[in-house]
Write a protein that holds these residues in place. Structure first.
Motif, short mmCIF file in Angstrom:
data_model
loop_
_atom_site.label_atom_id
_atom_site.label_comp_id
_atom_site.label_asym_id
_atom_site.label_seq_id
_atom_site.Cartn_x
_atom_site.Cartn_y
_atom_site.Cartn_z
N ASP A 22 0.87 -1.19 0.00
CA ASP A 22 0.00 0.00 0.00
C ASP A 22 0.90 1.23 0.00
N ASP A 23 0.51 2.25 -0.79
CA ASP A 23 1.38 3.44 -0.84
C ASP A 23 1.18 4.33 0.37
N ARG A 25 1.31 4.92 4.18
CA ARG A 25 1.93 4.31 5.35
C ARG A 25 0.87 3.96 6.40
N ARG A 28 -0.86 0.74 5.51
CA ARG A 28 0.02 -0.40 5.76
C ARG A 28 0.05 -0.76 7.24
N SER A 47 5.78 -0.32 -0.47
CA SER A 47 5.02 0.93 -0.59
C SER A 47 4.54 1.19 -2.02
N ASP A 48 4.93 0.33 -2.97
CA ASP A 48 4.34 0.43 -4.31
C ASP A 48 4.58 -0.88 -5.06
N GLU A 51 8.38 -2.01 -5.62
CA GLU A 51 9.01 -2.59 -4.43
C GLU A 51 8.41 -3.97 -4.13
N MET A 70 -1.78 2.88 -6.85
CA MET A 70 -0.46 3.18 -6.29
C MET A 70 0.40 3.84 -7.36
N PRO A 71 1.34 4.68 -6.99
CA PRO A 71 2.25 5.26 -7.98
C PRO A 71 3.23 4.19 -8.48
N ASN A 72 3.97 4.52 -9.54
CA ASN A 72 4.98 3.64 -10.16
C ASN A 72 4.38 2.40 -10.82
N ASP A 74 0.78 0.02 -10.48
CA ASP A 74 -0.46 -0.18 -9.71
C ASP A 74 -0.72 -1.67 -9.43
#
Lengths: 393, 100
Positions: A22-23, A25, A28, A47-48, A51, A70-72, A74
């Protein structure tokens, strides 16, 4: 096997590796706290998507709790890559605020296992994680069990095949005694109940035995081992087919359960007279292929072996001549249970064999008759298949 | 396979239809159970509508015969024709179970 108390204990502590992606915090931490409170002690975070993929590549978790937006990279992309690129079947539990039905369907299309709605409901999340972790545990224990069984069946199959004589071993016995032999054996479903054997009797004679135990699979194979030991121990009267087969039948009666029995054909060939003396208990009729192109089926009727302890077998014989061939086979070669009209008669077998053998030597006969008879190779596996061809030299 | 049992007093006729092969092992247990469980003392297994039988099928008939004997009943085979007759003749099952 796992301890039956295992599950109960795990209510309080479960070390299944769970990766929470999860992006946010705070999300998470919330999910992690809920799972930790439920007894999950092995939680990791990403966090994305990027990762997450790195962590999954490093070592596959037992379950993924995955956010979509999520960024970067999904959540859709993570699902896709886990399934397609990595080929993993780990449960993916998507947590998402998506409300539209279409998008929710897409989550599953991309490979998600299940969906929980945001905001997270703690008890729903725990229940779903538990269900999927348990499911995975059962699945992996089933897979382990299956692969162990397959391994054991392969070992048993190798042991069973090792009971049979290779063509070289058979030839070493028959060549000096006036005959050539080629054979083929293929068990059904990995294990079978067919068995054939050759033994030298004296300088001029050898015995040739073909047995088919009822049923197939593990039971028939175990009985085949017992039968093999029995055959080895019956060393008296091997030169007298009717007497020897009767002894074999009485001994089988003692060891086989009532619904199990065997069919058998036992013959002794004498190179001095080129006479084949034989006795049979309900075996498929062997076919004699004469050198002049004629053929005849031998009378192989007789009581099943293992049904009675005082069976008497008829002594029969056939005069062979140089170049004549005798074909022995198990019923798998001729029986067609899907369409009984397609089952082969002895004449059919003889005609097919003659065509195959025309002007050729017998070396590749088994392979060629299999190719001819079985249009669909998977059909061969239905029952054990034994083919033995003997040529008077 | 399918089977039908008609019991009339001391005598029961069990009709076996279709094929009797290895795959019918589970189903045939029902036949054996009714042979040992029913009141009928004489059991006739009618194979007139049995199209095909394999070695496991023969084994099941032998098992039925054996179980019946153990509880003092008799089994006979009837309607033995076609493929079944060929298998029965080859294996001399008639020496173990009488054919009528």
């Amino acid at each position: 096997m796992e301890d039956p108390l295992y599950d109960a204990e795990m209510q309080h502590s479960d070390d299944s590796r769970i990766l929470v992606v999860d992006d946010l915090r705070s999300s998470r931490m919330l999910i992690g706290a809920v799972l930790a409170a439920a007894g999950f002690s092995n939680i990791e975070y990403a966090s994305d998507g990027v990762e997450a993929m790195a962590k999954i590549r490093e070592s596959s978790p037992d379950l993924l709790v995955l956010d979509i937006m999520m960024p970067n990279m999904d959540g859709f992309e993570v699902c896709r890559r886990v399934r397609t690129d990595l080929g993993l079947d780990i449960p993916i539990l998507v947590q998402s605020g998506i409300q539209e039905a279409e998008e929710r369907v897409r989550v599953f299309d991309e490979g998600a296992t299940d969906l929980v709605s945001k905001p997270i409901n703690a008890s729903e999340l725990i229940s779903r994680v538990r269900v999927h972790v348990e499911h995975r545990r059962l699945l992996s224990s089933l897979r382990q069990y299956q692969s162990r069984m397959e391994e054991e069946l392969r070992t048993a199959e190798a042991m069973q095949i090792s009971l049979l004589k290779t063509d070289e071993e058979a030839s070493a016995i028959t060549n000096p005694r006036g005959a050539k032999i080629v054979s083929h054996y293929q068990p059904s479903n990995k294990l079978g109940g067919d068995l054939w054997q050759i033994f030298p009797i004296d300088e001029d004679r050898f015995g040739l035995l073909e047995v088919d135990l009822s049923g197939h699979g593990v039971t028939a194979a175990i009985n085949a081992f017992r039968l093999h030991m029995l055959i080895e121990s019956l060393t008296e009267d091997r030169d007298n087919p009717a007497k020897w087969l009767g002894d074999l039948a009485s001994n089988l009666y003692k060891i086989l359960p009532v619904e199990h029995f065997a069919t058998a054909f036992y013959a002794v060939f004498d190179k001095r007279t080129q006479m084949l003396e034989f006795a049979s208990g309900a075996a498929p009729a062997p076919v004699v292929l004469r050198q002049n192109g004629e053929h005849e089926a031998l009378d192989a009727s007789g009581m099943l072996l293992g049904c009675s302890d005082d069976t008497v077998y008829e002594a029969r014989s056939v005069q062979l001549n140089e170049g004549d061939r005798v074909l022995l086979y198990s019923d798998a070669l001729v029986e067609d249970f899907k369409d009984m009209d397609k089952s082969l008669s002895e004449d059919d077998v003889a005609e097919i064999s003659k065509k195959i053998l025309a002007g050729r030597d017998i070396t590749d006969f088994p392979a060629r008759i299999i190719e001819k008879v079985f249009e669909d190779p998977s059909e061969i596996m239905r029952d054990d298949l034994t083919i033995i061809l003997m040529e008077v030299s | 396979m399918e089977y039908r049992i008609d019991t009339q007093g001391e005598r029961a006729v069990i009709k076996i239809q279709g094929v009797l092969t290895f795959d019918d092992h589970e189903k045939f247990k029902g036949v054996v159970k009714s042979i040992t469980g029913d009141d009928a003392k004489q059991i006739e297994i009618n194979l007139a509508e049995t199209k095909m039988i394999d070695s496991a099928g023969i084994g099941m008939l032998l098992l039925a015969n054996d179980k019946a004997k153990k509880v003092g009943k008799t089994v006979q085979l009837s309607g033995v024709t076609g493929h079944v007759a060929k298998v029965v003749e080859l294996s001399k099952v008639d020496q173990l179970i009488p054919i009528i």
